[in-house]
Design an enzyme around this catalytic site. Structure first.
Site, short mmCIF file in Angstrom:
data_model
loop_
_atom_site.label_atom_id
_atom_site.label_comp_id
_atom_site.label_asym_id
_atom_site.label_seq_id
_atom_site.Cartn_x
_atom_site.Cartn_y
_atom_site.Cartn_z
CE LYS A 82 -4.45 -1.47 1.91
NZ LYS A 82 -5.46 -1.20 2.95
CE LYS A 107 -9.39 -10.44 -4.49
NZ LYS A 107 -8.66 -10.34 -3.21
CE LYS A 140 -13.39 0.18 -2.78
NZ LYS A 140 -12.77 1.41 -3.27
#
Ligand code: TRP
Length: 333
Positions: free
Chosen positions: A110, A196, A199
């Protein structure tokens, strides 16, 4: 059995979240006492918009209730309403080691190339996660594969704390076990079987949202990417056919059957026959969820009341462990 798990309030829940995590949460309500929370405190570790976080937290609560989290049986709340999470995190910061946190792959992923510019919260995120579960003496923590390392860290922190500040006969913390759902629950994009379902995919056709109505679901399934071959009659025949594998995997996960069982029925048939069957199955499961979600999502007063009530229950359940932690550390309060 004490089950504890959290989910970041991202908004826009989709089939991947449902089959990967939420459905499992719903099922675990039969097995033990469950506490589920929206990890809003974790959400501030990355750049975000405060108004959006408030909205996403409510929306996620509505989605969880719509999916079957029963707030009479389980405790549902948002982390920020239970200050014991933040408190315990600080207390555990004395036990967690720099070296342990530096090994966490999620921080590396991240923060990317800009570790110096990452927030401290992103670095200590796994300590808050440890506090989340240790606070309630969790025995079982359902998480995705990507969170396994954080759970191991929670166990290490619990063990070191018990060693350093408690006696063997009276440990302060229970060591929690992760529960990782089977790999079959890995749901991929409807447009690309190697990515994957997400959203953040710019194409809405790539995912089935929990808010999609029956027509939209059917249309997305019918337009899903496939190949021209008929379905094989056993799982081995899906190797190298990512899109076919994904659709069959979704069917199997939703129906609660094995991939082989699904292929025993559909083997030899083309997608012209399989897709409508998959669409019907998805609509049958998701339509009632979508209906409940739409009825609840704009009722802010009802959602806040649910979360406040859950937070009150959670705070009571957290109190003894928090008190024991302060006391073991020699901190008067
Ligand atoms: N970090 C988890 C995720 O991103 C969410 C989470 C926060 C969590 N606290 C937790 C999961 C405690 C399990 C237990 O998915």
């Amino acid at each position: 059995m004490r089950v504890v798990s959290g989910i970041q309030p991202t908004g826009n829940l989709h089939l991947g979240n449902y089959l990967g995590a939420i459905r499992n949460w719903v099922a675990m309500q039969e097995e033990g006492e469950c506490l589920y929370f929206l990890a809003d405190l974790h959400a501030i570790s990355m750049p975000y918009d405060p108004a959006e976080l408030t909205a996403n937290t409510r929306e996620m609560a509505a989605a969880l209730v719509a999916c079957g989290i029963d707030t009479d049986r389980s405790v549902l709340f948002n982390q920020a309403r239970v200050p014991a999470h933040s408190e315990l995190q600080w207390l555990l910061n004395g036990t967690a080691r720099m070296g342990w946190l530096k090994r966490m792959t999620q921080f590396k992923d991240k923060s990317g190339k800009n570790q110096e510019g990452a927030s401290i919260a992103l670095f200590t995120y796994p300590v808050l996660q440890a506090a989340d579960v240790l606070l309630y003496q969790a025995t079982h923590v359902p998480v995705g594969e990507d969170q396994k390392q954080h759970l191991e860290l929670a166990r290490d922190i619990a063990q070191k704390f018990n060693n350093d500040y408690a006696s063997e006969e009276a440990p302060v913390f229970t060591l929690p076990d992760p529960i990782i759902p089977p790999a079959a629950a890995r749901i991929m994009s409807l447009r690309d079987g190697s990515a994957k379902m997400s959203k953040s995919d710019p194409s809405d056709m790539s995912r089935i949202n929990l808010t999609d109505d029956a027509d939209t679901i059917m249309q997305k399934v019918k337009k899903a990417k496939t190949d021209p071959e008929p379905l094989p009659s056993e799982a081995a025949g899906l190797v190298g056919r990512a899109e076919a594998q994904n659709l069959v995997g979704i069917y199997a996960a939703m129906a609660g059957e094995s991939v082989d069982a699904v292929l025993a029925r559909f083997g030899g048939q083309g997608f012209g026959a399989f897709k409508p069957a998959l669409g019907d199955l998805l609509v049958a499961h998701l339509d009632p969820i979508g209906e409940r979600f739409r009825a609840l999502k704009d009722d802010h007063a009802a959602l806040d009341a649910i979360l406040v009530k859950g937070a009150q229950k959670a705070a009571l359940m957290a109190a003894p462990t928090l008190a024991a932690t302060y006391s073991a550390l020699g901190l008067a309060r």
